[in-house]
Design a protein around this motif. Sequence first.
Motif, short mmCIF file in Angstrom:
data_model
loop_
_atom_site.label_atom_id
_atom_site.label_comp_id
_atom_site.label_asym_id
_atom_site.label_seq_id
_atom_site.Cartn_x
_atom_site.Cartn_y
_atom_site.Cartn_z
N ASP A 154 0.83 -1.21 0.00
CA ASP A 154 0.00 0.00 0.00
C ASP A 154 0.87 1.26 0.00
OD1 ASP A 154 -2.29 -1.50 -0.02
OD2 ASP A 154 -2.69 -1.29 2.14
N ASN A 155 1.91 1.27 0.83
CA ASN A 155 2.78 2.43 0.88
C ASN A 155 3.57 2.60 -0.41
OD1 ASN A 155 3.00 3.96 3.65
ND2 ASN A 155 2.59 1.82 4.17
N ALA A 156 3.96 1.48 -1.00
CA ALA A 156 4.68 1.56 -2.28
C ALA A 156 3.79 2.18 -3.35
CB ALA A 156 5.13 0.16 -2.69
N GLU A 157 2.54 1.74 -3.44
CA GLU A 157 1.63 2.28 -4.46
C GLU A 157 1.33 3.75 -4.20
OE1 GLU A 157 0.96 0.86 -7.12
OE2 GLU A 157 1.48 -1.23 -6.71
N ARG A 179 10.21 7.17 -7.66
CA ARG A 179 10.82 5.95 -8.19
C ARG A 179 11.01 5.01 -6.99
NH1 ARG A 179 14.02 10.01 -10.30
NH2 ARG A 179 15.83 9.34 -9.05
N VAL A 180 10.19 3.98 -6.95
CA VAL A 180 10.05 3.18 -5.73
C VAL A 180 10.65 1.79 -5.90
CG1 VAL A 180 8.41 2.21 -4.08
CG2 VAL A 180 7.94 4.42 -5.17
N GLY A 181 11.37 1.36 -4.88
CA GLY A 181 11.82 -0.01 -4.76
C GLY A 181 11.10 -0.68 -3.61
N CYS A 221 2.55 -5.30 -8.34
CA CYS A 221 3.09 -4.05 -7.79
C CYS A 221 3.67 -3.20 -8.92
CB CYS A 221 4.16 -4.36 -6.76
SG CYS A 221 4.86 -2.89 -5.98
N SER A 222 3.32 -1.92 -8.93
CA SER A 222 3.76 -1.03 -10.01
C SER A 222 5.05 -0.29 -9.68
CB SER A 222 2.66 -0.02 -10.34
OG SER A 222 2.31 0.74 -9.20
#
Length: 341
Positions: free
Chosen positions: A242-245, A253-255, A269-270
């Motif tokens: 949820d936090n990543a999205e 730019r998320v890892g 996961c996007s």
Amino acid sequence: MISDQPELALDRIECAARTLGAGGLVAFPTETVYGLGADAENVGAVERVFAVKGRPTTHPLIVHLGGAHQLAEWAADVPDTAHLIAERFWPGPLTLVLRRADRVPRAVTGGLDTVALRVPNHPVALETLTAFGGGVAAPSANRFGEVSPTTARHVREGLGADVDYVLDGGPCSVGVESTIVDLTGEPAILRPGGVSREDLEHVLGRAVSVRAKSAVRVPGQFPSHYAPRARVLLVEPDRVLDNAELLVGRGRRVGVLLPPEFAGDAASCSARHVIAVPDSAAQYAQRLYEFLHDFDRHECEVIVASLPSPEGIGSAIADRLGRAAGPRDQASRDSDRFNGR
């Protein structure tokens, strides 16, 4: 001279030993991480280690020895407990803090009267230490505060020509630094690492405390340490995706370090780069720094992760992730603040 050859030929061991003897810096493999080594009795070489790393000179170095038989040469008033621990865990990922012997320069100990000693469990390291004959003072072979190297490639990428010789011994088998145990009083863990608290307690037959703070300075005690360029955000396991999205939706730019129980959701996961954490805590520890380096190579701005269970080597993983997520400066803290942090 930088070595790019993976072969572990005897002449390469001898070259490393000669480089150390001449006051040079050698990056060498251990079972934990690659070390940036210097002759522990050569103050000029030791000072160069601090300069290359950008490390505070008050932050002690660990002296690496070729065997437990050298313990009394480098420490004064060695207690029976030290011999017991060394007999069980050396060679291995455990460092003992003892009163320093006179031969140990204060440049190595950060001005303290204690010295940190260990015998690494890696054939290349042991051959090099044997060929050299003395103690090798060595922190991890990276710039201070950054992610530790677990391959020779990490060393070259991080330190480049600042190292006189890189001895390639393949990837590290443990992957997180040694456990540091203070034996100047009642045994206490000052840094969790490759030997678990449970294993140490089993050998000693008593409870062993873990000190978050200590008058004895040792490596790895800074609030921000082992940090990739990306910011590390720690949340509960069921909040990672949820936090990543949420961050992706904000254009970041998320890892993602995805907990094992949610590995099946990785494809949905996007985030820019998703790594499913291994089920085995030992495998996770072995690859943790590789994962953090990988996020930087993918130019992630923020890494969303959760802490593992603190049992066994999970305690070391949690410690490293917690320090990787530690405060760096107020501006970056403010820019990364959002709901759920």
